[in-house]
Design a protein around this motif. Structure first.
Motif, PDB file in Angstrom:
ATOM      1  N   THR A 184     -32.243 125.848 -61.080  1.00  0.00           N
ATOM      2  CA  THR A 184     -33.281 124.820 -61.750  1.00  0.00           C
ATOM      3  C   THR A 184     -33.330 122.849 -61.784  1.00  0.00           C
ATOM      4  OG1 THR A 184     -32.352 126.351 -63.359  1.00  0.00           O
ATOM      5  CG2 THR A 184     -32.784 124.438 -64.949  1.00  0.00           C
ATOM      6  N   LEU A 185     -34.067 122.410 -62.293  1.00  0.00           N
ATOM      7  CA  LEU A 185     -34.680 121.231 -62.516  1.00  0.00           C
ATOM      8  C   LEU A 185     -33.338 120.937 -63.709  1.00  0.00           C
ATOM      9  CD1 LEU A 185     -35.224 119.057 -61.015  1.00  0.00           C
ATOM     10  CD2 LEU A 185     -37.967 119.298 -62.315  1.00  0.00           C
ATOM     11  N   TYR A 186     -33.223 120.265 -63.379  1.00  0.00           N
ATOM     12  CA  TYR A 186     -32.282 119.744 -65.293  1.00  0.00           C
ATOM     13  C   TYR A 186     -32.492 118.016 -65.302  1.00  0.00           C
ATOM     14  CZ  TYR A 186     -28.345 118.252 -67.616  1.00  0.00           C
ATOM     15  OH  TYR A 186     -27.501 117.973 -68.920  1.00  0.00           O
ATOM     16  N   LEU A 187     -33.509 117.697 -66.718  1.00  0.00           N
ATOM     17  CA  LEU A 187     -33.698 116.152 -66.847  1.00  0.00           C
ATOM     18  C   LEU A 187     -32.994 115.803 -68.591  1.00  0.00           C
ATOM     19  CD1 LEU A 187     -36.845 118.285 -65.997  1.00  0.00           C
ATOM     20  CD2 LEU A 187     -36.911 115.424 -65.284  1.00  0.00           C
ATOM     21  N   ARG A 188     -33.327 114.619 -68.239  1.00  0.00           N
ATOM     22  CA  ARG A 188     -32.520 114.070 -69.705  1.00  0.00           C
ATOM     23  C   ARG A 188     -34.090 112.981 -70.286  1.00  0.00           C
ATOM     24  NH1 ARG A 188     -29.275 109.744 -72.597  1.00  0.00           N
ATOM     25  NH2 ARG A 188     -28.600 110.729 -74.231  1.00  0.00           N
ATOM     26  N   GLU A 272     -39.559 107.851 -71.977  1.00  0.00           N
ATOM     27  CA  GLU A 272     -38.783 107.351 -70.903  1.00  0.00           C
ATOM     28  C   GLU A 272     -37.778 109.224 -70.518  1.00  0.00           C
ATOM     29  OE1 GLU A 272     -35.879 104.469 -73.964  1.00  0.00           O
ATOM     30  OE2 GLU A 272     -36.957 105.360 -75.396  1.00  0.00           O
ATOM     31  N   ILE A 273     -36.917 108.252 -69.148  1.00  0.00           N
ATOM     32  CA  ILE A 273     -36.247 109.324 -68.208  1.00  0.00           C
ATOM     33  C   ILE A 273     -34.832 108.516 -68.105  1.00  0.00           C
ATOM     34  CG2 ILE A 273     -36.402 110.377 -65.940  1.00  0.00           C
ATOM     35  CD1 ILE A 273     -39.775 110.045 -66.070  1.00  0.00           C
ATOM     36  N   ASP A 274     -34.034 109.059 -68.360  1.00  0.00           N
ATOM     37  CA  ASP A 274     -32.244 108.889 -68.212  1.00  0.00           C
ATOM     38  C   ASP A 274     -31.771 109.253 -66.526  1.00  0.00           C
ATOM     39  OD1 ASP A 274     -29.779 108.136 -67.735  1.00  0.00           O
ATOM     40  OD2 ASP A 274     -29.240 109.453 -69.283  1.00  0.00           O
ATOM     41  N   PHE A 275     -32.759 110.627 -66.016  1.00  0.00           N
ATOM     42  CA  PHE A 275     -32.244 111.234 -64.703  1.00  0.00           C
ATOM     43  C   PHE A 275     -32.673 111.892 -64.422  1.00  0.00           C
ATOM     44  CE2 PHE A 275     -28.703 113.325 -67.369  1.00  0.00           C
ATOM     45  CZ  PHE A 275     -28.862 114.364 -67.079  1.00  0.00           C
ATOM     46  N   ILE A 276     -32.731 112.709 -63.108  1.00  0.00           N
ATOM     47  CA  ILE A 276     -33.588 113.548 -62.802  1.00  0.00           C
ATOM     48  C   ILE A 276     -32.822 114.230 -61.853  1.00  0.00           C
ATOM     49  CG2 ILE A 276     -35.291 114.700 -61.390  1.00  0.00           C
ATOM     50  CD1 ILE A 276     -36.971 111.980 -61.997  1.00  0.00           C
ATOM     51  N   GLY A 277     -32.226 115.680 -62.358  1.00  0.00           N
ATOM     52  CA  GLY A 277     -31.402 116.152 -61.441  1.00  0.00           C
ATOM     53  C   GLY A 277     -31.119 117.591 -60.900  1.00  0.00           C
ATOM     54  N   LEU A 278     -30.666 118.147 -60.218  1.00  0.00           N
ATOM     55  CA  LEU A 278     -30.246 119.595 -59.959  1.00  0.00           C
ATOM     56  C   LEU A 278     -29.416 120.685 -61.267  1.00  0.00           C
ATOM     57  CD1 LEU A 278     -31.146 119.152 -56.721  1.00  0.00           C
ATOM     58  CD2 LEU A 278     -33.069 119.628 -58.076  1.00  0.00           C
TER      59      LEU A 278
END
Length: 299
Positions: A184-188, A272-278
């Protein structure tokens, strides 16, 4: 060098035009870099073209500095390899449920991304990126314009995108992301209510594959609150040159990531993008969300 200039002047005083040209052809290349000599060029005449190797910067110091940088990268890669896959310990690689890929806290984090728009094809959309408030996020903003360029060929326009740079190792070697333990791609993010496309780009082996990518939708709700978005990799569909392909297959998780807006609505936008994770969502059991079949089914 001064003696060479005196010889040239002496040859011209004696009226020896041919001597002057002969000496100039012999000594000109040696004194062309000197401040005491400058060749005359008729006004309006084209400057003399230099050979490609003459524009190269043969700097020994820069070469040494570049070699030191590449060796330091190689040392870091070796250390990460000995520590574990991707620089993580084996326990974190196997048991870890989350991993942050990009977190925007400095200008160096923004330099890992590239901004583009339809200006490349003659459009009028504009896109910019900068650090958000208190340097806690990346702010992608601009203006979308769907006016089609008047070139007689382009039929559609109006898009802006943000794309990560390909991973490069020491001595400009290609590197690939290892996302095999996550599904899964996880974004805030915090948007303005406009829809976006999340794209995973491929590494083309043939020239006709350069426009292939895997995409899925990301809907932002707007407002002052942040939202956490989770997109399973099984939902990404395969497309080429903006067209969804009949032959679908799961995404290969070793490519670059990007965001694109092109909802055909003129006006300003921001994301606005705080972080991009998995994320390894163990409750998600789906392998692929779309049908896979052979286009040339045997009769």
């Amino acid at each position: 060098m001064a003696l060479a200039v005196m010889l040239l002047d002496g040859a011209s005083f004696r009226g020896g035009c041919c001597r002057h040209k002969a000496l100039l052809s012999l000594l000109g290349p040696l004194i062309s870099n000197s401040r005491l000599y400058s060749s005359y060029r008729r006004p309006g005449a084209e400057p003399k073209k230099k050979l490609s190797w003459q524009n190269a910067d043969f700097s020994f110091k820069k070469s040494i500095d570049h070699l030191k940088t590449q060796l330091s990268l190689l040392r870091k890669e070796t250390k990460d390899y000995l520590q574990g896959p991707g620089g993580y310990q084996l326990s974190q690689q196997v048991l870890g449920q989350t991993r942050v890929l990009w977190q925007f806290r400095s200008q160096e984090d923004l330099n890992e991304w590239v901004i583009s728009s339809d200006v490349e094809i003659g459009g009028k959309s504009k896109a910019y990126i900068k650090l958000g408030r208190n340097n806690q996020a990346a702010l992608l903003y601009g203006t979308l314009n769907t006016e089609v360029p008047r070139d007689g060929e382009t039929k559609y326009s109006g898009y802006c995108s943000m794309r990560s740079k390909p991973a490069v190792g020491s001595f400009n070697r290609k590197k690939y992301y290892d996302w095999s333990n996550f599904n899964t791609l996880y974004l805030r993010v915090r948007g303005d209510g406009r829809p976006w496309m999340v794209n995973i780009y491929t590494d083309p082996y043939f020239s006709h594959q350069k426009d292939d990518l895997y995409s899925y939708f990301m809907f932002t709700r707007g407002g002052p609150y942040w939202e956490e978005i989770k997109i399973p990799f099984s939902k990404f569909f395969f497309s080429s040159r903006g067209r969804v392909q009949d032959n679908q297959h799961p995404v290969w998780l070793d490519k670059t990531l990007g965001f694109t807006i092109g909802d055909k609505v003129d006006g300003p936008f921001q994301l606005e993008i705080d972080f991009i994770g998995l994320l390894n969502d163990r409750a998600h059991r789906e392998e692929f969300a779309y049908e896979t079949y052979d286009k040339n089914t045997p009769v």
